[in-house]
Write an enzyme that holds these catalytic residues in place. Structure first.
Site, mmCIF file in Angstrom:
data_model
loop_
_atom_site.group_PDB
_atom_site.id
_atom_site.type_symbol
_atom_site.label_atom_id
_atom_site.label_comp_id
_atom_site.label_asym_id
_atom_site.label_seq_id
_atom_site.Cartn_x
_atom_site.Cartn_y
_atom_site.Cartn_z
ATOM 1 N N TYR A 77 0.621 -1.119 0.017
ATOM 2 C CA TYR A 77 0.069 -0.058 -0.105
ATOM 3 C C TYR A 77 0.978 1.323 -0.193
ATOM 4 C CZ TYR A 77 -4.518 -2.311 1.034
ATOM 5 O OH TYR A 77 -5.512 -3.282 1.095
ATOM 6 N N LYS A 102 6.231 -13.686 3.055
ATOM 7 C CA LYS A 102 6.747 -14.692 2.044
ATOM 8 C C LYS A 102 8.199 -14.462 1.802
ATOM 9 C CE LYS A 102 5.302 -17.021 -1.264
ATOM 10 N NZ LYS A 102 4.550 -18.505 -1.150
ATOM 11 N N ASP A 143 0.848 -18.051 2.510
ATOM 12 C CA ASP A 143 0.135 -19.176 1.662
ATOM 13 C C ASP A 143 -0.248 -20.231 2.949
ATOM 14 O OD1 ASP A 143 2.716 -19.914 1.660
ATOM 15 O OD2 ASP A 143 2.738 -20.564 -0.243
ATOM 16 N N ASP A 156 -4.767 -7.324 5.159
ATOM 17 C CA ASP A 156 -6.111 -6.859 4.570
ATOM 18 C C ASP A 156 -6.708 -8.252 4.207
ATOM 19 O OD1 ASP A 156 -8.140 -5.409 3.369
ATOM 20 O OD2 ASP A 156 -7.200 -5.694 1.268
ATOM 21 N N ASP A 185 -9.940 -10.589 6.446
ATOM 22 C CA ASP A 185 -11.034 -11.196 5.854
ATOM 23 C C ASP A 185 -11.426 -12.602 5.811
ATOM 24 O OD1 ASP A 185 -11.722 -8.463 5.105
ATOM 25 O OD2 ASP A 185 -12.657 -8.877 3.183
HETATM 26 C C1 IPM Z 1 -9.776 -2.442 4.787
HETATM 27 C C2 IPM Z 1 -10.298 -2.068 3.460
HETATM 28 C C3 IPM Z 1 -9.529 -1.098 2.828
HETATM 29 C C4 IPM Z 1 -8.021 -1.732 2.493
HETATM 30 C C5 IPM Z 1 -10.226 -0.719 1.430
HETATM 31 C C6 IPM Z 1 -11.608 -0.008 1.536
HETATM 32 C C7 IPM Z 1 -9.124 0.393 0.912
HETATM 33 O O1 IPM Z 1 -10.466 -3.086 2.744
HETATM 34 O O2 IPM Z 1 -9.763 -1.639 5.649
HETATM 35 O O3 IPM Z 1 -9.322 -3.568 4.965
HETATM 36 O O4 IPM Z 1 -7.901 -2.345 1.530
HETATM 37 O O5 IPM Z 1 -7.320 -1.401 3.658
HETATM 38 MN MN MN Z 2 -10.034 -5.091 3.673
#
Ligand code: IPM
Ligand code: MN
Length: 354
Positions: free
Chosen positions: A141, A192, A224, A248, A252
């Protein structure tokens, strides 16, 4: 304790944001009045709607209000059709806050609460209870807004950056978090480093910092393998520290194991500022219907009270969520949606705050 007062900059956000943030504020105010402190909410415009109105997703007055507040409470922002000329989403505030306020920690608890349907077979609350410490200011990022598209139009690059300072501070935070949690006392380094030099550098720094924390166990996984382990052996984890994009994605994945990201909150923390948010998006298809599950925002509110130095009140909110789930006052579906409406869920949580 003397009567404390905090100013909170509130960004309701886009899509379902205003509904779930308002539900969470109901819960926050209940906790504050119960424990005799006050929260002064200042509403701040930011996100896709602000971009459409001001051509700026975070107008300077909004940023100033956020800087002055004790903490920032933020709903999901961004709408898929509101985009910048470069094709990225205009309403996303991550880069503006995370880099602008140097919020280098993205702390994301992954915890299975009672009666929440998990995608994993035979897992009970207690089996899944770990926290993601996602580096929040660099990694891939670092390239945000700076990637290069070749003038041939046939190639594009984004560059991953790992710095010593950025790595030392996030790894130190992870070890301190493992000590503070006082659970498994184990930090997993996820990288990695079998392929990329930047990650070998990160792992080297992790090992240096680990020596400062002899009471904390270390664990090493390539990203991975970490994805597999989060599904097959989630009870292995206590604290995970990793690069921004990996964090990120894996947060999830972790969310999916505890009922979906609809119940997952995140804290973005730096030396001087912090903001608290649901980790999911603005779900525009659900907006305005009063059906969105506000638990992610309610748990983000809980994290904010921890940060503000009110851990007892934070714990009351978490216990209230647990109790409401246990008593089936709140029932969640396997896809993370809830069987009652947004406001009813806030009320069910409020009823369990003592
Ligand atoms: C998060 C979100 C953000 C990210 C997006 C909305 C840019 O997915 O906070 O995890 O990728 O950091
Ligand atoms: Mn996210």
């Amino acid at each position: 304790m003397s009567h404390q007062s905090f100013t909170i900059a509130v960004i309701p956000g886009d899509g379902i944001g205003p509904e779930i943030i308002s539900a969470a504020i109901t819960v926050l105010q209940q906790a504050a009045s119960r424990d005799e402190f006050s929260l002064k909410m200042i509403e701040v415009e930011a996100g896709a709607a602000a971009y459409q109105k001001y051509n700026n997703a975070l107008p300077p007055e909004s940023m100033a209000a956020c800087r002055q507040a004790s903490a920032i409470f933020k709903g999901p922002t961004g709408l898929p059709h509101v985009r910048l000329p470069d094709g990225t989403e205009a309403g996303v505030l991550g880069g503006k806050f995370r880099n602008g306020l140097d919020l280098y920690v993205n702390l994301r608890p992954i915890k299975l609460y009672p009666n929440v349907p998990t995608a994993l077979a035979n897992r009970q609350p207690g089996d899944i209870d770990w926290v993601m410490v996602r580096e929040n200011t660099e990694g891939l990022y670092a390239s945000r807004g700076n990637g290069i598209v070749a003038n041939t139009g046939q190639a594009a690059t984004d560059t991953l950056m790992i710095t010593r300072l950025g790595s030392e501070r996030i790894v130190r935070y992870a070890f301190a978090e493992a000590r503070r949690r006082n659970k498994k006392k184990r930090v997993a380094c996820v990288d990695k480093s079998n392929v990329l030099r930047s990650f070998a550098f990160f792992r080297g720094i992790f090992k240096e910092i680990a020596a400062e924390y002899p009471d904390i166990e270390t664990d090493f996984l390539y990203v991975d393998a970490a994805a597999q382990a989060l599904v097959l052996e989630p009870d292995r984890f206590d604290v995970m520290v990793t690069e921004n994009l990996f964090g990120d994605i894996l947060s999830d994945l972790g969310g999916a194991t505890v009922g979906g990201i609809g119940v997952c909150a995140g804290a973005n923390i730096g030396r001087d500022h912090a903001y608290f948010e649901p980790i999911h998006g603005s779900a525009p298809a659900l907006a305005g219907k009063g059906v969105a599950n506000p638990l992610s925002a309610i748990l983000a509110a809980k994290m904010m009270l921890d940060y503000l130095g009110r851990p007892d009140s934070a714990a009351k909110i978490e216990r209230a969520v647990e109790q409401a789930l246990l008593s089936k006052a709140i029932v969640l579906n396997p896809d993370g949606s809830a069987q009652s409406g947004t406001q009813a869920i806030a009320e069910a949580v409020c009823r369990n705050i003592f």
